[in-house]
Write a protein that holds these residues in place. Structure first.
Motif, PDB file in Angstrom:
ATOM      1  N   ARG A  24     -52.409 173.467  50.146  1.00 38.08           N
ATOM      2  CA  ARG A  24     -52.413 174.097  51.478  1.00 38.08           C
ATOM      3  C   ARG A  24     -53.017 173.137  52.511  1.00 38.08           C
ATOM      4  N   THR A  25     -52.279 172.061  52.741  1.00 41.06           N
ATOM      5  CA  THR A  25     -52.773 170.976  53.588  1.00 41.06           C
ATOM      6  C   THR A  25     -52.190 170.988  54.983  1.00 41.06           C
ATOM      7  N   ARG A  26     -51.235 171.878  55.256  1.00 42.54           N
ATOM      8  CA  ARG A  26     -50.535 171.821  56.537  1.00 42.54           C
ATOM      9  C   ARG A  26     -51.420 172.253  57.697  1.00 42.54           C
ATOM     10  N   TYR A  27     -50.978 171.927  58.896  1.00 41.64           N
ATOM     11  CA  TYR A  27     -51.759 172.244  60.095  1.00 41.64           C
ATOM     12  C   TYR A  27     -52.091 173.737  60.168  1.00 41.64           C
ATOM     13  N   PRO A  78     -50.584 163.299  44.855  1.00 40.71           N
ATOM     14  CA  PRO A  78     -50.489 164.060  46.096  1.00 40.71           C
ATOM     15  C   PRO A  78     -51.384 163.478  47.174  1.00 40.71           C
ATOM     16  N   VAL A  79     -50.816 163.293  48.362  1.00 43.84           N
ATOM     17  CA  VAL A  79     -51.623 162.782  49.477  1.00 43.84           C
ATOM     18  C   VAL A  79     -51.279 163.568  50.740  1.00 43.84           C
ATOM     19  N   CYS A  80     -52.284 163.792  51.571  1.00 40.60           N
ATOM     20  CA  CYS A  80     -52.065 164.315  52.919  1.00 40.60           C
ATOM     21  C   CYS A  80     -52.723 163.352  53.892  1.00 40.60           C
ATOM     22  N   PRO A  81     -51.932 162.530  54.565  1.00 41.99           N
ATOM     23  CA  PRO A  81     -52.529 161.522  55.448  1.00 41.99           C
ATOM     24  C   PRO A  81     -53.350 162.118  56.582  1.00 41.99           C
ATOM     25  N   GLU A  82     -52.987 163.318  57.037  1.00 35.64           N
ATOM     26  CA  GLU A  82     -53.760 163.906  58.144  1.00 35.64           C
ATOM     27  C   GLU A  82     -55.149 164.315  57.664  1.00 35.64           C
ATOM     28  N   GLN A  83     -55.231 164.886  56.466  1.00 34.43           N
ATOM     29  CA  GLN A  83     -56.552 165.208  55.920  1.00 34.43           C
ATOM     30  C   GLN A  83     -57.335 163.931  55.611  1.00 34.43           C
ATOM     31  N   LEU A 142     -41.585 162.330  50.636  1.00 33.26           N
ATOM     32  CA  LEU A 142     -42.376 162.766  51.796  1.00 33.26           C
ATOM     33  C   LEU A 142     -41.718 163.927  52.526  1.00 33.26           C
ATOM     34  N   LYS A 143     -42.569 164.796  53.082  1.00 35.75           N
ATOM     35  CA  LYS A 143     -42.113 165.987  53.805  1.00 35.75           C
ATOM     36  C   LYS A 143     -41.372 165.590  55.084  1.00 35.75           C
ATOM     37  N   SER A 144     -40.225 166.258  55.285  1.00 35.44           N
ATOM     38  CA  SER A 144     -39.392 165.964  56.458  1.00 35.44           C
ATOM     39  C   SER A 144     -40.082 166.345  57.766  1.00 35.44           C
ATOM     40  N   ASN A 145     -39.689 165.644  58.812  1.00 40.32           N
ATOM     41  CA  ASN A 145     -39.962 166.015  60.217  1.00 40.32           C
ATOM     42  C   ASN A 145     -41.418 165.913  60.674  1.00 40.32           C
ATOM     43  N   SER A 146     -42.321 165.500  59.812  1.00 41.75           N
ATOM     44  CA  SER A 146     -43.742 165.480  60.164  1.00 41.75           C
ATOM     45  C   SER A 146     -44.075 164.225  60.993  1.00 41.75           C
ATOM     46  N   PRO A 147     -45.077 164.318  61.891  1.00 43.93           N
ATOM     47  CA  PRO A 147     -45.505 163.106  62.611  1.00 43.93           C
ATOM     48  C   PRO A 147     -46.188 162.093  61.698  1.00 43.93           C
ATOM     49  N   SER A 148     -46.600 162.522  60.502  1.00 39.83           N
ATOM     50  CA  SER A 148     -47.175 161.601  59.515  1.00 39.83           C
ATOM     51  C   SER A 148     -46.142 161.212  58.473  1.00 39.83           C
ATOM     52  N   CYS A 149     -45.552 162.230  57.835  1.00 39.56           N
ATOM     53  CA  CYS A 149     -44.740 162.010  56.644  1.00 39.56           C
ATOM     54  C   CYS A 149     -43.248 161.913  56.926  1.00 39.56           C
ATOM     55  N   GLY A 150     -42.794 162.343  58.089  1.00 44.61           N
ATOM     56  CA  GLY A 150     -41.364 162.334  58.393  1.00 44.61           C
ATOM     57  C   GLY A 150     -40.760 160.940  58.268  1.00 44.61           C
ATOM     58  N   VAL A 205     -46.499 161.726  46.668  1.00 42.58           N
ATOM     59  CA  VAL A 205     -45.804 162.911  47.166  1.00 42.58           C
ATOM     60  C   VAL A 205     -46.658 163.557  48.247  1.00 42.58           C
ATOM     61  N   SER A 206     -46.031 163.978  49.340  1.00 48.92           N
ATOM     62  CA  SER A 206     -46.759 164.752  50.346  1.00 48.92           C
ATOM     63  C   SER A 206     -47.393 165.962  49.666  1.00 48.92           C
ATOM     64  N   ALA A 207     -48.691 166.131  49.852  1.00 47.49           N
ATOM     65  CA  ALA A 207     -49.424 167.160  49.095  1.00 47.49           C
ATOM     66  C   ALA A 207     -48.870 168.559  49.342  1.00 47.49           C
ATOM     67  N   CYS A 208     -48.430 168.831  50.567  1.00 47.42           N
ATOM     68  CA  CYS A 208     -47.947 170.186  50.882  1.00 47.42           C
ATOM     69  C   CYS A 208     -46.705 170.537  50.084  1.00 47.42           C
ATOM     70  N   LEU A 209     -45.934 169.546  49.648  1.00 51.22           N
ATOM     71  CA  LEU A 209     -44.733 169.800  48.851  1.00 51.22           C
ATOM     72  C   LEU A 209     -45.081 170.255  47.439  1.00 51.22           C
ATOM     73  N   PRO A 225     -57.225 174.616  58.701  1.00 48.14           N
ATOM     74  CA  PRO A 225     -56.110 174.353  59.611  1.00 48.14           C
ATOM     75  C   PRO A 225     -56.545 173.493  60.802  1.00 48.14           C
ATOM     76  N   ARG A 226     -55.545 173.005  61.526  1.00 48.95           N
ATOM     77  CA  ARG A 226     -55.777 172.121  62.676  1.00 48.95           C
ATOM     78  C   ARG A 226     -54.656 172.344  63.684  1.00 48.95           C
ATOM     79  N   PRO A 227     -54.875 172.024  64.941  1.00 54.21           N
ATOM     80  CA  PRO A 227     -53.773 172.119  65.900  1.00 54.21           C
ATOM     81  C   PRO A 227     -52.655 171.145  65.520  1.00 54.21           C
TER      82      PRO A 227
HETATM   83  S1  SF4 Z   1     -49.442 165.290  56.847  1.00 58.91           S
HETATM   84 FE1  SF4 Z   1     -47.812 165.180  55.324  1.00 58.91          FE
HETATM   85  S2  SF4 Z   1     -48.807 165.915  53.439  1.00 58.91           S
HETATM   86 FE2  SF4 Z   1     -50.136 166.538  55.132  1.00 58.91          FE
HETATM   87  S3  SF4 Z   1     -49.459 168.613  55.566  1.00 58.91           S
HETATM   88 FE3  SF4 Z   1     -48.332 167.243  56.950  1.00 58.91          FE
HETATM   89  S4  SF4 Z   1     -46.393 166.814  55.906  1.00 58.91           S
HETATM   90 FE4  SF4 Z   1     -47.802 167.681  54.385  1.00 58.91          FE
END
Ligand code: SF4
Length: 149
Positions: A20-23, A43-48, A109-117, A12-16, A55-57
């Motif tokens: 508090r993994t979002r940008y 829970p996973v956050c591929p960007e982290q 996975l979280k919608s619309n993300s460049p990683s998880c979308g 599962v996308s961790a932010c869901l 936070p990150r841009p």
């Molecule tokens: S990369 Fe995926 S898990 Fe990480 S904050 Fe973005 S949508 Fe959530």
């Protein structure tokens, strides 16, 4: 070591899940479907996992989608113009590693993300059709993906 003797496991996308993994340093807690009751959620956050800070841009896929990134034909940039393709690839590979270790067959996975979308991802001008980098990598492993808003 086989994981088959353990309960069903789902990525599962961790932010869901309220992490508090979002940008922007926030989460995006969601009501997960009842079908996940009693299932082991990973829970996973591929960007982290790719080494980006929080936070990150915010980042976007330039000229393509996650499939293009995996093919080396597209890349990612953040809003400051820094190329973050390597971090996205590394993080997605780490998620793929977890999926393999835990014999995961499903991901939410979280919608619309460049990683998880999945089906819709982020380009520089906003939403674009296609899969995020991690979603595309999991799809190629045969993981069944459900999008969560
Ligand atoms: S990369 Fe995926 S898990 Fe990480 S904050 Fe973005 S949508 Fe959530």
């Amino acid at each position: 070591m086989s994981m088959h003797k353990f309960m069903d496991r789902v990525i599962v996308s961790a932010c869901l899940l309220g992490m508090r993994t979002r940008y922007d340093g926030e989460s995006k807690p969601a009501d997960l479907p009842a079908e996940l009751d009693g299932v082991c959620l990973i829970p996973v956050c591929p960007e982290q996992l790719g080494g980006l800070p929080t936070p990150r841009p915010a980042s976007f896929i330039m000229e393509g989608d996650g499939a293009g990134v995996l093919a080396g034909e597209s890349r990612l940039e953040n809003v400051e113009g820094v190329d973050v393709t390597e971090q996205f690839l590394r993080g997605s590979a780490e998620v793929a590693r977890l999926a393999k270790i835990f014999e995961v067959r499903r991901a939410y996975l979280k919608s619309n993300s460049p990683s998880c979308g999945f089906g819709v991802t982020q380009g520089p001008e906003g939403k674009i059709p296609g899969n995020g980098v991690c979603a595309e990598m999991l799809r190629r492993m045969g993981v069944e993906i459900t999008v969560v808003d």
